[in-house]
Design an enzyme around this catalytic site. Structure first.
Site, PDB file in Angstrom:
ATOM      1  N   ASN A  29       0.825  -1.204   0.000  1.00  0.00           N
ATOM      2  CA  ASN A  29       0.000   0.000   0.000  1.00  0.00           C
ATOM      3  C   ASN A  29       0.859   1.253   0.000  1.00  0.00           C
ATOM      4  O   ASN A  29       2.044   1.203   0.339  1.00  0.00           O
ATOM      5  CB  ASN A  29      -0.995   0.016   1.181  1.00  0.00           C
ATOM      6  CG  ASN A  29      -0.472  -0.713   2.387  1.00  0.00           C
ATOM      7  OD1 ASN A  29       0.369  -0.200   3.113  1.00  0.00           O
ATOM      8  ND2 ASN A  29      -0.954  -1.939   2.602  1.00  0.00           N
ATOM      9  N   GLY A  46      -7.483  -3.932  -1.813  1.00  0.00           N
ATOM     10  CA  GLY A  46      -7.814  -5.037  -2.700  1.00  0.00           C
ATOM     11  C   GLY A  46      -8.076  -4.701  -4.142  1.00  0.00           C
ATOM     12  O   GLY A  46      -8.778  -5.450  -4.827  1.00  0.00           O
ATOM     13  N   GLU A  76      -4.227  -1.385   6.047  1.00  0.00           N
ATOM     14  CA  GLU A  76      -3.091  -0.943   6.863  1.00  0.00           C
ATOM     15  C   GLU A  76      -3.090   0.572   7.087  1.00  0.00           C
ATOM     16  O   GLU A  76      -2.042   1.142   7.383  1.00  0.00           O
ATOM     17  CB  GLU A  76      -1.778  -1.366   6.198  1.00  0.00           C
ATOM     18  CG  GLU A  76      -1.613  -2.847   5.997  1.00  0.00           C
ATOM     19  CD  GLU A  76      -1.409  -3.634   7.292  1.00  0.00           C
ATOM     20  OE1 GLU A  76      -1.531  -3.028   8.381  1.00  0.00           O
ATOM     21  OE2 GLU A  76      -1.143  -4.839   7.202  1.00  0.00           O
ATOM     22  N   HIS A  97       5.901  -6.044  -0.110  1.00  0.00           N
ATOM     23  CA  HIS A  97       6.153  -7.451   0.179  1.00  0.00           C
ATOM     24  C   HIS A  97       7.315  -7.925  -0.693  1.00  0.00           C
ATOM     25  O   HIS A  97       7.277  -9.026  -1.243  1.00  0.00           O
ATOM     26  CB  HIS A  97       4.911  -8.293  -0.097  1.00  0.00           C
ATOM     27  CG  HIS A  97       3.809  -8.089   0.889  1.00  0.00           C
ATOM     28  ND1 HIS A  97       2.605  -8.744   0.798  1.00  0.00           N
ATOM     29  CD2 HIS A  97       3.712  -7.307   1.994  1.00  0.00           C
ATOM     30  CE1 HIS A  97       1.807  -8.374   1.801  1.00  0.00           C
ATOM     31  NE2 HIS A  97       2.460  -7.500   2.527  1.00  0.00           N
ATOM     32  N   HIS A 158       5.865 -10.725   7.526  1.00  0.00           N
ATOM     33  CA  HIS A 158       4.924  -9.881   6.796  1.00  0.00           C
ATOM     34  C   HIS A 158       5.579  -9.164   5.613  1.00  0.00           C
ATOM     35  O   HIS A 158       5.278  -9.476   4.471  1.00  0.00           O
ATOM     36  CB  HIS A 158       4.304  -8.870   7.775  1.00  0.00           C
ATOM     37  CG  HIS A 158       3.194  -8.054   7.216  1.00  0.00           C
ATOM     38  ND1 HIS A 158       2.267  -7.415   8.000  1.00  0.00           N
ATOM     39  CD2 HIS A 158       2.852  -7.751   5.938  1.00  0.00           C
ATOM     40  CE1 HIS A 158       1.410  -6.763   7.247  1.00  0.00           C
ATOM     41  NE2 HIS A 158       1.742  -6.949   5.976  1.00  0.00           N
TER      42      HIS A 158
END
Length: 214
Positions: A29, A46, A76, A97, A158
């Site tokens: 994000n 999403g 988040e 990520h 994470h």
């Protein structure tokens, strides 16, 4: 449109996360804060980064109140707004990520000063234990780990969190941290590297103050 420029930046930098291999799918994000308006623009939850329009980007107050945007904000958003509330000078937050940073996060390894470019993020890159994603507890843990002198941290099991005075700088931090994460992993697998000394890092951190053109 409220925060038109900032919302356009979120769209642009969201695409960059995918193009640079810092995230895949709809994960990760991006947000940017306007000190003048005291509002933040954050990517929606999403949605495919290449399908997001500026109107889809959600505008929130630093307290988390929605001001504009039909979409649901990133799950988040607490991890973004807490820095705008409590860390003066931070006007952008990026969560990725990326593979090597996330690998180290799953190992619960902090990134030691194996290469001078770790200074983009600080004297090192701390790693926090796993905390449930999308929670205020995760936001607090990240803020505490980064203090006032770090611009990145690894989120246990994470991913990576990077912050900066602008989205350009925050993205740079995310990229350089991923690069150093790969070096650190490789040196550990090879038997261990040679870290820079505290004196070395102090000199590098000082030099980096004038390295970037604003």
């Amino acid at each position: 449109m409220i925060l038109k420029e900032e919302r356009e930046q979120v769209v642009e930098f969201g695409k960059k996360l995918v193009e640079l291999g810092l995230t895949v799918g709809t994960f990760g994000n991006v947000s940017v804060y306007s000190p003048k308006e005291k509002l933040m623009a954050i990517s929606p939850s999403g949605m495919d980064y290449f399908q997001i329009d500026p109107e889809d980007v959600v505008v929130l107050t630093p307290d988390g109140e929605k001001v504009d945007g039909e979409a649901k904000p990133s799950s988040e958003y607490d991890m973004h707004r807490i820095f705008y509330q409590k860390r003066p000078g931070v006007n952008a937050v990026i969560h990725t990520h990326s593979v090597y940073a996330t690998t180290l996060a799953c190992l619960h390894w902090k990134i030691e000063p194996i290469h001078y470019e770790v200074a983009y993020a600080g004297p090192d890159v701390p790693c926090i234990p796993y905390v449930q994603f999308g929670t205020y507890e995760l936001a607090v843990a990240a803020l505490q780990a980064m203090g006032n002198d770090h611009y990145a941290c690894l989120l246990g099991n994470h991913g990576l969190l990077a912050v900066g005075s602008s989205l350009t700088y925050a993205l740079d931090v995310a990229q350089q941290t991923e690069f150093v994460a790969q070096l650190y992993y490789n040196t550990r697998v090879a038997g261990g590297g040679v870290n820079l000394t505290d004196k070395d890092m102090k000199n590098v951190l000082g030099a980096f103050q004038s390295y970037r053109q604003r």
